[in-house]
Scaffold this motif. Sequence first.
Motif, mmCIF file in Angstrom:
data_model
loop_
_atom_site.group_PDB
_atom_site.id
_atom_site.type_symbol
_atom_site.label_atom_id
_atom_site.label_comp_id
_atom_site.label_asym_id
_atom_site.label_seq_id
_atom_site.Cartn_x
_atom_site.Cartn_y
_atom_site.Cartn_z
ATOM 1 N N VAL A 118 0.841 -1.198 0.000
ATOM 2 C CA VAL A 118 0.000 0.000 0.000
ATOM 3 C C VAL A 118 0.879 1.251 0.000
ATOM 4 N N ALA A 119 1.940 1.199 0.799
ATOM 5 C CA ALA A 119 2.808 2.377 0.923
ATOM 6 C C ALA A 119 3.369 2.813 -0.428
ATOM 7 N N ASP A 120 3.583 1.848 -1.320
ATOM 8 C CA ASP A 120 4.144 2.193 -2.634
ATOM 9 C C ASP A 120 3.098 2.764 -3.578
ATOM 10 N N LEU A 121 1.827 2.597 -3.204
ATOM 11 C CA LEU A 121 0.754 3.037 -4.089
ATOM 12 C C LEU A 121 0.229 4.423 -3.736
ATOM 13 N N LEU A 122 0.706 4.962 -2.601
ATOM 14 C CA LEU A 122 0.129 6.225 -2.140
ATOM 15 C C LEU A 122 0.470 7.394 -3.069
ATOM 16 N N HIS A 123 -0.399 8.369 -3.066
ATOM 17 C CA HIS A 123 -0.113 9.619 -3.780
ATOM 18 C C HIS A 123 1.193 10.204 -3.246
ATOM 19 N N ASN A 124 1.940 10.860 -4.114
ATOM 20 C CA ASN A 124 3.177 11.485 -3.646
ATOM 21 C C ASN A 124 2.895 12.501 -2.542
ATOM 22 N N SER A 125 1.776 13.214 -2.677
ATOM 23 C CA SER A 125 1.448 14.213 -1.645
ATOM 24 C C SER A 125 1.238 13.522 -0.298
ATOM 25 N N CYS A 126 0.687 12.305 -0.316
ATOM 26 C CA CYS A 126 0.474 11.582 0.935
ATOM 27 C C CYS A 126 1.800 11.082 1.507
ATOM 28 N N LYS A 127 2.688 10.664 0.605
ATOM 29 C CA LYS A 127 4.003 10.203 1.079
ATOM 30 C C LYS A 127 4.754 11.340 1.767
ATOM 31 N N ASP A 128 4.596 12.542 1.217
ATOM 32 C CA ASP A 128 5.324 13.684 1.766
ATOM 33 C C ASP A 128 4.637 14.295 2.990
ATOM 34 N N CYS A 129 3.389 13.903 3.215
ATOM 35 C CA CYS A 129 2.577 14.583 4.231
ATOM 36 C C CYS A 129 3.048 14.234 5.643
ATOM 37 N N ARG A 130 3.193 15.271 6.466
ATOM 38 C CA ARG A 130 3.542 15.027 7.865
ATOM 39 C C ARG A 130 2.391 15.378 8.797
ATOM 40 N N TYR A 131 1.271 15.694 8.228
ATOM 41 C CA TYR A 131 0.129 16.095 9.041
ATOM 42 C C TYR A 131 -1.066 15.175 8.810
ATOM 43 N N GLY A 132 -0.828 13.889 8.810
ATOM 44 C CA GLY A 132 -1.923 12.931 8.671
ATOM 45 C C GLY A 132 -2.921 13.071 9.807
ATOM 46 N N ASN A 133 -2.410 13.484 10.975
ATOM 47 C CA ASN A 133 -3.313 13.734 12.104
ATOM 48 C C ASN A 133 -3.909 15.123 11.966
ATOM 49 N N PRO A 134 -5.226 15.240 12.067
ATOM 50 C CA PRO A 134 -5.860 16.553 11.954
ATOM 51 C C PRO A 134 -5.312 17.500 13.029
ATOM 52 N N VAL A 135 -5.005 18.747 12.637
ATOM 53 C CA VAL A 135 -4.433 19.666 13.632
ATOM 54 C C VAL A 135 -5.495 20.282 14.527
ATOM 55 N N ILE A 136 -6.744 20.334 14.067
ATOM 56 C CA ILE A 136 -7.850 20.681 14.967
ATOM 57 C C ILE A 136 -9.017 19.740 14.657
ATOM 58 N N TYR A 137 -9.869 19.519 15.618
ATOM 59 C CA TYR A 137 -11.082 18.725 15.370
ATOM 60 C C TYR A 137 -12.020 18.881 16.550
ATOM 61 N N ASP A 138 -13.277 18.542 16.339
ATOM 62 C CA ASP A 138 -14.250 18.541 17.419
ATOM 63 C C ASP A 138 -14.443 17.134 17.948
ATOM 64 N N GLU A 139 -14.108 16.198 17.099
ATOM 65 C CA GLU A 139 -14.272 14.799 17.468
ATOM 66 C C GLU A 139 -13.263 14.030 16.641
ATOM 67 N N LEU A 140 -12.578 13.096 17.250
ATOM 68 C CA LEU A 140 -11.609 12.322 16.497
ATOM 69 C C LEU A 140 -12.108 10.898 16.330
ATOM 70 N N VAL A 141 -11.992 10.417 15.121
ATOM 71 C CA VAL A 141 -12.389 9.048 14.828
ATOM 72 C C VAL A 141 -11.114 8.260 14.534
ATOM 73 N N GLY A 142 -10.941 7.117 15.203
ATOM 74 C CA GLY A 142 -9.728 6.329 14.982
ATOM 75 C C GLY A 142 -8.594 6.784 15.888
ATOM 76 N N GLU A 143 -7.418 6.218 15.631
ATOM 77 C CA GLU A 143 -6.265 6.460 16.496
ATOM 78 C C GLU A 143 -5.303 7.439 15.858
ATOM 79 N N LEU A 144 -4.715 8.310 16.690
ATOM 80 C CA LEU A 144 -3.696 9.223 16.156
ATOM 81 C C LEU A 144 -2.494 8.415 15.669
ATOM 82 N N LEU A 145 -1.882 8.910 14.619
ATOM 83 C CA LEU A 145 -0.755 8.198 14.024
ATOM 84 C C LEU A 145 0.555 8.715 14.570
ATOM 85 N N PRO A 146 1.600 7.886 14.527
ATOM 86 C CA PRO A 146 2.898 8.385 14.998
ATOM 87 C C PRO A 146 3.402 9.517 14.096
#
Lengths: 318, 279, 339
Positions: A145-173
Motif C-alpha cells: 500500500v505504501a508504494d501506491l500512495l499519492h506522492n502528496s500523501c508520502k510527503d505529508c507530515r500532518y496525517g493527524n488533523p491539527v484541529i477537530y471537534d471529534e476524532l475518529v480512529g487512532e492518532l498516528l505516529p
Amino acid sequence: MQKLADQIKDAAKKLLAEQKVDLVIGFAEGSLPLRGTPLFARTPEEADKLTWNLGCENNLANYLRKREGKVAVVAKGCDVRSIVALIKENQINRDNLYIIGVPCSGMIDRKKVNAILGGKELLEIEVNGDTATLKGNNCSETAKVADLLHNSCKDCRYGNPVIYDELVGELLPEKETDDFAEIKKFESKTTAQRRAFMNSEFSKCIRCYACRNACPVCYCEECFVDCNQPEWIGKSALNTEDNILFQVVRVFHSAGRCTDCGACERACPMGINLRLLTRKLVKDVKELYNAEAGVNMDDKAALATFTADDPEPFLVKE
Amino acid sequence: MKNPYLPLPVKLVKNFTETEDKLIHTFTLQFLSEEDEKSFPYMPGQFAELCVFGKGEAPFGIASSPTEPGFLKFSVAKVGVVSTALHLMEEGTMVGVRGPLGNYYPVEEFKGKNVVIIGGGFAFTTLRSLATYMLHPDRRGDYGDITVIYGARNPGLLLYKEELAAWEQSPDINLITTIDRPVEGWNGRVGFIPAVTEEVAPSAENTYAIICGPPVMIKFTMPVLEKLGFPAERIIMSLENRMKCGIGMCGRCNVGGKYVCKDGPVFTRAQLNELPNEY
Amino acid sequence: MIVSKNDIPSFLDKLIGEYQVFAPVQEGSYTLFKQICSGADAALTDGNTKLPAKEIIFPQSEKLFSYNVTAEGAKLESIIDDRKKVVFGVRPCDAKSLTLLDNVFNNDKYQDPYYLTRRANTILVGIGCNSPASTCFCTSVKGGPFDTKGLDLLLVDIGDAYVVEVVTEKGKTLIDNAGFASASEADKAAAAKAKDEAQVTCQVNTDGLKEKLDVNFYDPIWEKIHEKCLGCGACTYLCPTCHCFDIVDDAVDCNGCRVRNWDSCAFPLFTLHGSGHNPRTSNKERYRNRIMHKFKYFVDNFGEIACVGCGRCIKNCPVNMDIRVVLEDVRGSEARLDS
C-alpha cells in the motif's frame, strides 16, 4: 477501515439526529473501485451511505466556503489544514463547523495502480494490512500500500488533523521532516533544463481548470484567466507559455496558503506534475519565513504579515 | 461553401454620443460597395456581429431599417471589450459586420393589424428599426394603428431624440414617452412602463404587442399585457443571451433546445412559455 | 480482407505519403491521437485515447481566418484545412460522435466550413473493441463495440491480425492497392467470434429518461445532483460530443487572426452577459444544462442522444460525478410525467 467507516457513520448520524448540524459532508462509496466520492448527508438515513476507504482523496474543505447553517465535515489531515487556512481567510466560520477528524496515512494513487497493472483496468482492490491485491481483467498483482500512495500523501507530515471537534480512529505516529528531495533535484537543474521540463509537462494542459476548481484556496470570484478586461492571458491551450503562466500565477497566488494537499494534481485528467510548482513555493515559504499553511490556528498567513526582519532575497539591491 | 464566420468590412462613418450619460453611442456603418450592401439583406429585429479587428466581435441588434439604404446603424452600450473599443473609435475606421443573423419581427403577420411597440431604456434599437420599417410610405398602409410606448429613466437617456420629435408630429404614429421621475422642462408623462402601458395601450383586439427592455420592465409589463387581454401568441419579445458564433454552433445562447442566435432572437410569449427560464 | 498486425506499420508508412495520418500515440500513462510520421509510432493498445478523436476534426484551438486591415479596406483570408487525413485506430464510439456533431456543424441554416471540410477529407479506420472497459456503455446509447456508424473501415482484432471490413467506398479506396490478402473462412469465423465475445457489461437504462427530462427542469433533484460537482471543464473537454466554443482575436493592432477555442458550459463566464446578468447563475443550472443538452435538447433537435457511452467523463472526473449514476437519479426523480 471498516471500523473507521462505522465510527464516521455513527458520529454523523448522531449529529444529524440531535440536530447539532444540518449537513454532514463526507465520503460515500464511489462508482469505481478505489473511489470515494463526496457525499452530502442531511438525514441520518443519508448518513448511512458514509464510508471510509483508501480512495477518499478529495479535499472536502473545498465544499465548506461560505456555507449557510451548521455543517459537519469528515476531514483528513490535509482537509483540516485547508480548513484552518480558510478559517483565517474568513471563508469558513469556525463556529458553524463541526470537524470529524480522521487520522490518515495516505490515499492510493490510481495512476500508480494503473502502472502496475500495465494499463489494464482495475476492477477490484483488496487491502489486507499493508498489502493490496489489484485485480484486473484476467490479471492480478499485489503491491505494498505504501508504494501506491499519492506522492502528496508520502510527503505529508500532518496525517493527524491539527484541529477537530471529534476524532475518529487512532492518532498516528509523527513522521520525519519533509526533505523536499525532488524539489531540490529540480532546483539543481539548469534554467534550460527546467524550462524544457516545464514545456513538456504543460504542453499536456487542456485548460479544463480542474486543478483550480479542486483547490480549496482557489476561490477568487473572477479568476485572472477568465478575466477579459484586461485579458491577462491567452485562452488557447495550444500555447504552452500561457499554460505555464496560468500555473505560475496560480501557484504564486496560493503561496503561503497552499497546504500541499495535492488536490490539484489528483484532479488533473492529463496527469500533469502540478505539485512540482506548488511544492516549490511551499518549500520557499518554509525556508524564508519558517511558515507552513494551516498547521495551527495561531500563525498568521506568511504572506499576509510583515516584519522588519523579513528576508527579502528577491529584492534587487544596487 | 459560404463561410459564415467571415465579417464584411465596412467603414464607420459616424460615432454619435446618443445619451446624456455618454454610455450609448450610435454607430453608422457604410458599405464599401453596392455589392456588399446587396450581400447584407436584413429585416427589423435581426442582429449582427460587429467586429473590431484586433479586439473581437460582439452581437448587437440592428437599429436601422432596411428602408434606409446605404448604411447600417447600431446603438451600443459601453460594457465589454468590443463595445469599449467601438466607443473610442475614430470616424473613418474600418470595422467588420457579420450577418444579418437570427430571425426578425413577424411583419407579415402584423399586416392588417394594430401594433403596440413597448420599449425601455437602450433596448429600443431594433424597435426603432421596426417602427421605421412600418412607417415607410410604401408600407404604412399595410398596418392599422401604430402605438409606441417608450420610457427611460430620464429624458437624457432616451435614444433617437430627433426621430421621436418627428414621430410626435406625425399622424401615422401615436408616440407616448415617459420618464421615471419628474424633471424640470419635461412635459411628457412620468411613470414606469407597466403603469403607463395599462393606461394608454390600445385594445388588445386585433393588436400585436412587441416588447423589449430590461428584465425588470418585462417582468412587470407582462401581467399588464395579459390583463389587457393580449394572448401569448401576440406578445412578441426579443432575447439577448450572450452569443459568440451567431449560427447555432458554439452552444452558449441556448434557452432549452432553442438557440437565441439561430432560432431567435424574436420569440412569442407563447413560445417562451414552453422553454425554461434561462434568459 | 485481412492484415497481419506486423504489416500495420508499413501500411501506415505508405499512407503517410499521401495523407496526414493520425493514430493513438503513447504519452506517459495514456494514449492520445497525434499525427504520426512513422507507422511504428501508432500505439494500438486496449481502450480509449485520453482525448476523443473529435479534436482532429474540431481542434481545441484553430485559426478561422487572418486579417490585415488598412484605412482602405480589410483583407481577410479563411484558413481552411483541406488536407487529406486518415484517422487510424479510432474506436466506434468516437466515430459515432462525429455523426452526432455533423448535425451541429451542418444545421438547418448554416454550414461550418472548417469542420465540414476536414470531415469530408478524412477517412476513419476503426478498430472494434474486443474488451470494452467497465465504464463503457455504448450499447445503451445505440452504439456497440463493433458498430460501424461513422467509420469507413472497421478492423476486427483476431489475435495477430485484423480482419478488415469495408464500410464505405471511401474506405475501400484506401485499401484497394494495399495488397491485403482475402480473409479465409477461418479468419472470418475468428472475427465473428471476437465480436460475439466482446461484452459491454455496463448497461445504462435510458427508458423514460427523455420523458422525465421533458418535465423535471424545476425538480429539486438538481439541487442534489450537482452538489459535489466542482464546475471544472474536465468532462466537457474529454467528451466526444461536447462542441461548445469561444471565438477570440489573436492580433497585434489590426493585423492578426480570429481563433476559436473549445469552451465549456460548466464555466460561469460562458453565459455571463455584458450587463452582469447570468441566465445560468450557479453550478446547478450549468450542470443541469449539460445533462439536458445531451439527453433532451439534442434529442429534441436531432432525434439522438448526444452521448456515445465512451466513459471518459466517468474515469476522469476529479470527484467521481458518474453520469450513469446521475441518469439513474434523474430517472428516479419524482417529477410527475403527467404534470
